[in-house]
Design a protein around this motif. Structure first.
Motif, PDB file in Angstrom:
ATOM      1  N   LYS A  45      14.687   5.299 -46.170  1.00 22.37           N
ATOM      2  CA  LYS A  45      15.046   6.701 -46.355  1.00 22.37           C
ATOM      3  C   LYS A  45      14.502   7.195 -47.688  1.00 22.37           C
ATOM      4  O   LYS A  45      14.577   6.452 -48.664  1.00 22.37           O
ATOM      5  CB  LYS A  45      16.577   6.867 -46.348  1.00 22.37           C
ATOM      6  N   PRO A  46      13.976   8.384 -47.849  1.00 19.74           N
ATOM      7  CA  PRO A  46      13.837   9.377 -46.787  1.00 19.74           C
ATOM      8  C   PRO A  46      12.639   9.060 -45.880  1.00 19.74           C
ATOM      9  O   PRO A  46      11.553   8.878 -46.371  1.00 19.74           O
ATOM     10  CB  PRO A  46      13.588  10.677 -47.558  1.00 19.74           C
ATOM     11  N   SER A  96      10.410  10.100 -42.192  1.00 17.04           N
ATOM     12  CA  SER A  96      10.199  11.281 -41.364  1.00 17.04           C
ATOM     13  C   SER A  96      10.551  10.924 -39.920  1.00 17.04           C
ATOM     14  O   SER A  96      10.390   9.783 -39.488  1.00 17.04           O
ATOM     15  CB  SER A  96       8.760  11.770 -41.481  1.00 17.04           C
ATOM     16  N   ASP A 138       1.136   5.734 -49.073  1.00 18.85           N
ATOM     17  CA  ASP A 138       0.952   7.184 -49.105  1.00 18.85           C
ATOM     18  C   ASP A 138      -0.208   7.510 -50.031  1.00 18.85           C
ATOM     19  O   ASP A 138      -0.195   7.136 -51.193  1.00 18.85           O
ATOM     20  CB  ASP A 138       2.219   7.864 -49.651  1.00 18.85           C
ATOM     21  N   LEU A 178       9.466  20.188 -47.848  1.00 24.18           N
ATOM     22  CA  LEU A 178      10.312  18.993 -47.778  1.00 24.18           C
ATOM     23  C   LEU A 178       9.468  17.731 -47.894  1.00 24.18           C
ATOM     24  O   LEU A 178       9.867  16.759 -48.532  1.00 24.18           O
ATOM     25  CB  LEU A 178      11.105  18.993 -46.470  1.00 24.18           C
ATOM     26  N   ASP A 179       8.300  17.772 -47.287  1.00 22.23           N
ATOM     27  CA  ASP A 179       7.433  16.613 -47.344  1.00 22.23           C
ATOM     28  C   ASP A 179       6.969  16.371 -48.780  1.00 22.23           C
ATOM     29  O   ASP A 179       6.852  15.232 -49.225  1.00 22.23           O
ATOM     30  CB  ASP A 179       6.240  16.843 -46.428  1.00 22.23           C
ATOM     31  N   ARG A 190       9.753  14.762 -50.541  1.00 23.24           N
ATOM     32  CA  ARG A 190       9.847  13.361 -50.139  1.00 23.24           C
ATOM     33  C   ARG A 190       8.817  12.525 -50.902  1.00 23.24           C
ATOM     34  O   ARG A 190       9.125  11.442 -51.411  1.00 23.24           O
ATOM     35  CB  ARG A 190       9.608  13.227 -48.636  1.00 23.24           C
ATOM     36  N   ILE A 204       9.932  12.090 -54.523  1.00 24.81           N
ATOM     37  CA  ILE A 204      11.073  11.174 -54.635  1.00 24.81           C
ATOM     38  C   ILE A 204      10.629   9.734 -54.392  1.00 24.81           C
ATOM     39  O   ILE A 204      11.011   8.815 -55.126  1.00 24.81           O
ATOM     40  CB  ILE A 204      12.190  11.593 -53.659  1.00 24.81           C
ATOM     41  N   ASN A 205       9.781   9.543 -53.397  1.00 25.90           N
ATOM     42  CA  ASN A 205       9.306   8.187 -53.133  1.00 25.90           C
ATOM     43  C   ASN A 205       8.538   7.627 -54.321  1.00 25.90           C
ATOM     44  O   ASN A 205       8.710   6.471 -54.695  1.00 25.90           O
ATOM     45  CB  ASN A 205       8.423   8.161 -51.888  1.00 25.90           C
TER      46      ASN A 205
END
Lengths: 227, 451
Positions: free
Chosen positions: A100-101, A103, A183, B281-282, B285, B288-289
């Motif tokens: 989390k988070p 998708s 990512d 939001l992405d 994310r 935060i990641n």
């Protein structure tokens, strides 16, 4: 698919149930470890989505107890991105995990992958509208006309075609096509899709490769909308 | 247990005092012993020499009686000095029966003679006189009592020992006092240090009235405070940056959602608004990641799933992934060198990805980026060089800091939230390495080491 979701956070549980339900899956919900384990043992599910942090008994314990009796595929959800969690989870017999988070698309992709597992190989020929793909020969045609694709463009097309109608996020595409599991800030997938589109769709009238804004890409034949 | 510095110094002073006084005492003792010995010898020699010419001349028994009378006068019977004349002929003897030890004295020279009933042996001198006329060869033995000599030596030893102990104690006491006075600036410094408060980060220790050695300590302490202050400010800046980075997408999300809900909308309008929200939001994310990733590295987490890999292959794989982006930017990448080392491949790929993207962003169309892999004694160096404008030295070291961007204009860019190089640094640290950067001759090089 018949899916069990064990998740105590009501909002998460709610959107998972709704989302998976709308994708045509049958979804059961358990709000704690005991209830989840009970359902998992009593009912035969195709996949179980299991949160690690649960009231009652935690996800790891549920998984261990489940594995003593059943081999139902399990995807763990964890809020702590610790390697320990992963190792522990995979050792305890989880088939996959998401941090989390995460998708929703990624969860869908993992679920599809688990469901596909053990199923027979894809047919060597795929056909979507007037698009034909020969996976063995690594060639593609549209309306009988050969498409001049680079190796990566073909890999991208084949990946999307195998999962026709399924929205694939950029992360999932990067992983499946380039075997890149981090990512990247680079817009590699956008550019690659744009290039593929220029060969696949632009010369022909009806587009097959669609962008779902904010989510990803899907390859499908859509009915032409009334003007 | 650790002794206080002044006690330690006092003890050391006492120890060196002990050493110096002992040596001094020992030397003095030996010197006096020698002097007293010389004195004894010269006394014995004098006693013999005084009588020797008379005895030498004496050649008949009648005259010997005169010699004896004279000797009696010089050596009282129970006095401190004794005299014997030994001879084969009893007519030429003096001093009564010779004591038992006298034969052990041997030939001419000095020796000691133990008499019964006496506590200490006598100091003796033997001297032979050749025969003369009727008189045969005779041996003269002079002896003196050693008691005054030993008494003097004892008194001296006592004085020496007493002076040494007193001196030692005095030195220790003075040492303690000197140490206390000498260390006073240190106490003052520690009081100053104690009064430093976290709320006044710019406070420093005063270096001015301190002696040079301690001023140096204060200076290094101040240096540590400088670094701490800058790290603290960086952290504060970091928190502000995080809040700022999160605030923009949050503002968009809240605003757009409120607008969306403020009136009736068609499904397609709502869909479009939600898609926009999803993009924000992405972005949240991703930030935060990345932050969580950096936090894990900060907490000392190390790369665990390290497998042996060819770095050239791994770098090429990332270049391959970025192919279309490189192509669009008109930049070529050349991979040079290779090394086999254990790495966590996803992390390495991410680091190389970030370095390459950084290079591409700052390279002109048509330029070549060099990805170089080299092994040195400490590990492996992976670096990415691109031709680009010179970066000022003071900026170089900050490039790997979080949210630091060379050109402020890029701030808020969608593709880049300013954590790319910070993540490279975290990945290097997780592999026991570090990052490096240089800017020479129009070539900018960013890289990291793996151990």
């Amino acid at each position: 698919m018949k899916i069990l979701i064990v998740e105590d956070e009501p909002k998460t549980a709610d959107y998972l149930r709704r989302g998976l339900g709308e994708q045509g899956h049958v979804v059961d919900l358990a709000g704690d470890g005991h209830g989840g384990l009970h359902l998992a043992l009593e009912v035969d599910y195709d996949v179980i989505v299991l949160d690690v942090m649960l009231p009652g008994i935690d996800g790891m314990a549920v998984l261990r107890a489940l594995r003593e009796r059943k081999q139902t595929p399990v995807i763990m959800l964890t809020a702590r991105d610790r390697i320990d969690d992963r190792v522990q989870g995979l050792h305890a017999g989880a088939d996959d995990y998401l941090v989390k988070p995460f998708s929703f698309l990624e969860l869908l992709a993992r679920l599809q992958a688990l469901a596909r597992r053990g199923r027979s190989q894809d047919a060597p020929q795929l056909r979507i509208g007037d698009l034909e793909i020969d996976l063995y020969a690594r060639k593609a045609w549209r309306g009988g006309q050969r498409l001049d694709l680079t190796a990566k463009e073909f890999a991208l097309l084949a990946t999307l075609a195998r999962r026709r109608g399924e929205i694939l996020s950029k992360t999932v595409i990067a992983e499946l096509v380039w075997d890149v599991n981090f990512d990247s800030d680079a817009n590699v997938v956008e550019v690659a899709v744009k290039r593929l589109r220029s060969k696949l769709d632009e010369p022909f009238g009806t587009p097959l490769l669609h962008t779902i804004r904010g989510m990803g890409y899907v390859l499908e034949l859509r009915e032409a909308r009334a003007p | 247990m650790s002794l206080s510095l002044s006690r330690r110094l006092a003890l050391m002073y006492a120890a060196s005092g002990f050493l110096v006084f002992s040596l001094f005492g020992l030397v003095m003792h030996r010197f006096f012993q020698h002097q007293l010995d010389l004195h004894q010898r010269s006394e014995l020699a004098t006693r013999l020499e005084v009588n020797e010419p008379l005895i030498r001349k004496t050649a008949e028994p009648a005259r010997w009686q005169i010699v004896c009378a004279k000797l009696d006068a010089i050596f009282p019977a129970d006095g401190a000095a004794r005299f014997w004349v030994l001879s084969a002929n009893p007519q030429y003897r003096y001093g009564g029966d010779p004591p038992a030890g006298i034969e052990a004295l041997g030939g001419d020279g000095y020796g000691t003679l133990q008499l019964p009933g006496r506590q200490r042996p006598l100091r003796a001198l033997v001297h032979s006189i050749a025969a003369n006329g009727d008189r045969p060869e005779i041996r003269l033995v002079a002896a003196i009592d050693q008691r005054p000599y030993f008494d003097t030596l004892h008194a001296l030893t006592f004085v020496l020992v007493a002076t040494s102990i007193a001196g030692m104690l005095l030195v220790a006491g003075l040492g303690y006092w000197i140490a206390r006075i000498g260390l006073r600036p240190l106490t003052r410094l520690s009081d100053e240090a104690r009064s430093l408060s976290p709320s006044k980060l710019s406070q420093r220790l005063p270096g001015e009235p301190l002696p040079p050695e301690i001023a140096e300590l204060a200076a290094s302490f101040n240096g540590a405070l400088d670094r701490l202050e800058s790290a603290y400010q960086q952290l504060e800046g970091f928190n502000a940056d995080v809040a700022h980075e999160l605030r923009t997408p949050l503002t968009n999300l809240i605003g757009l959602t409120q607008v969306a809900l403020s009136r009736e909308r068609s499904a397609s309008e709502l869909q479009e608004m939600m898609q926009s929200n999803l993009e924000e939001l992405d972005r949240l994310r991703a930030i935060i990641n990345d932050m969580l990733f950096l936090a894990r590295a900060d907490q000392g987490e190390l790369a665990r799933n390290r497998v042996s890999a060819s770095l050239a292959q791994e770098v090429s794989k990332t270049v391959d992934f970025l192919e279309v982006v490189l192509d669009e930017a008109g930049v070529r990448v050349r991979v040079e060198g290779d090394a086999q080392i254990e790495v966590e491949r996803a992390l390495l790929g991410r680091a190389v990805n970030n370095l390459l993207l950084n290079a591409v962003q700052h390279s002109a169309q048509g330029s070549e980026v060099l990805a170089s892999i080299a092994r040195d004694q400490r590990g492996v160096r992976v670096s990415v060089s691109n031709p680009g404008p010179v970066i000022a030295a003071e900026q170089l070291e900050r490039l790997f800091a979080r949210f630091y961007r060379l050109d402020g204009a890029r701030s808020g860019s969608r593709d880049n939230h300013g954590l790319g190089l910070a993540i490279v640094k975290a990945i290097a640290v997780m592999h026991g390495g570090q990052v490096f950067v240089s800017s020479d001759n129009g070539i900018n090089t960013f890289g990291f080491t793996l151990a």
